[in-house]
Design a protein around this motif. Structure first.
Motif, PDB file in Angstrom:
ATOM      1  N   ARG A  11      42.492 -44.391  -3.367  1.00  0.00           N
ATOM      2  CA  ARG A  11      43.886 -44.036  -3.417  1.00  0.00           C
ATOM      3  C   ARG A  11      44.161 -42.686  -2.749  1.00  0.00           C
ATOM      4  O   ARG A  11      43.222 -41.637  -3.145  1.00  0.00           O
ATOM      5  N   GLU A  13      46.502 -39.699  -1.448  1.00  0.00           N
ATOM      6  CA  GLU A  13      47.659 -38.759  -2.024  1.00  0.00           C
ATOM      7  C   GLU A  13      47.910 -37.729  -1.332  1.00  0.00           C
ATOM      8  O   GLU A  13      47.048 -36.986  -1.330  1.00  0.00           O
ATOM      9  N   THR A  37      53.891 -45.592  -0.957  1.00  0.00           N
ATOM     10  CA  THR A  37      54.807 -45.200  -1.921  1.00  0.00           C
ATOM     11  C   THR A  37      55.193 -43.609  -1.416  1.00  0.00           C
ATOM     12  O   THR A  37      54.333 -42.977  -1.288  1.00  0.00           O
ATOM     13  N   ASN A  70      55.638 -36.714  -1.724  1.00  0.00           N
ATOM     14  CA  ASN A  70      54.340 -37.144  -2.150  1.00  0.00           C
ATOM     15  C   ASN A  70      54.099 -38.620  -1.536  1.00  0.00           C
ATOM     16  O   ASN A  70      54.719 -39.353  -1.670  1.00  0.00           O
ATOM     17  N   MET A  72      51.732 -41.726  -1.106  1.00  0.00           N
ATOM     18  CA  MET A  72      50.468 -42.362  -1.641  1.00  0.00           C
ATOM     19  C   MET A  72      50.227 -43.822  -1.165  1.00  0.00           C
ATOM     20  O   MET A  72      51.152 -44.546  -0.915  1.00  0.00           O
ATOM     21  N   THR A  73      49.250 -44.020  -0.842  1.00  0.00           N
ATOM     22  CA  THR A  73      48.580 -45.506  -0.589  1.00  0.00           C
ATOM     23  C   THR A  73      47.109 -45.827  -1.299  1.00  0.00           C
ATOM     24  O   THR A  73      46.580 -44.643  -1.491  1.00  0.00           O
TER      25      THR A  73
END
Length: 123
Positions: A11, A13, A37, A70, A72-73
Motif C-alpha cells: 500500500r 499512501e 483512492t 491523501n 492511496m493505491t
C-alpha cells in the motif's frame, strides 16, 4: 478453503498538497497504476502555515491546518519504486511541507463484488 497464488503487495499512501492532486493522479496513470483512492485532508506539520483573513478582512492569521490530499493505491512489490518516483517527480518542490509517502505491506485484498482475492482483487 480456496487456494490462490499470493504475490506480495504494498500500500503506497502519499499525503500531498491539495493543488498537486490532478498532476499526481495523471503521473500515476502514466506509471500504469490501475486505481487510486484520493481523499481530502487537513494536516499540521513543519511546513509553512497558510495565512487566512478574519471575517471582516482586517487581520491575517496563520491557519491551524494546511489543505492536503491523501492519495492511496495498492500495487505489487515490483511496482513500488515506480509509484514512489511518479509521486516524488510530480509533488516535490524541494520545500518542507511537500508531504510524506508511506509504504506498508498488504497481507490480503478481497474484491467485494467479484469475491476475488489477492493481487487479482486490486487490478
Amino acid at each position: 478453503m480456496q487456494l490462490y497464488l499470493q504475490r506480495d503487495m504494498k500500500r503506497v499512501e502519499a499525503i500531498i498538497a491539495a493543488e498537486k492532486v490532478s498532476a499526481v493522479n495523471e503521473a500515476l496513470k502514466k506509471a500504469g497504476v490501475g486505481g487510486a483512492t484520493i481523499l481530502d485532508a487537513k494536516g499540521r506539520g513543519k511546513g509553512e502555515k497558510p495565512q487566512v483573513q478574519t471575517g471582516r478582512g482586517t487581520k491575517r492569521l496563520a491557519a491551524e491546518f494546511s489543505v492536503r490530499a491523501n492519495v492511496m493505491t495498492v500495487v505489487e512489490d515490483s511496482e513500488v519504486e515506480k509509484v514512489i518516483k511518479a509521486i516524488l517527480d510530480t509533488a516535490s518542490t524541494g520545500s518542507a511541507g511537500d508531504g510524506k509517502i508511506f509504504v506498508s505491506t498488504v497481507t490480503e485484498a478481497i474484491d467485494i463484488g467479484t469475491k476475488k482475492r489477492g493481487q487479482t482483487a486490486v487490478v
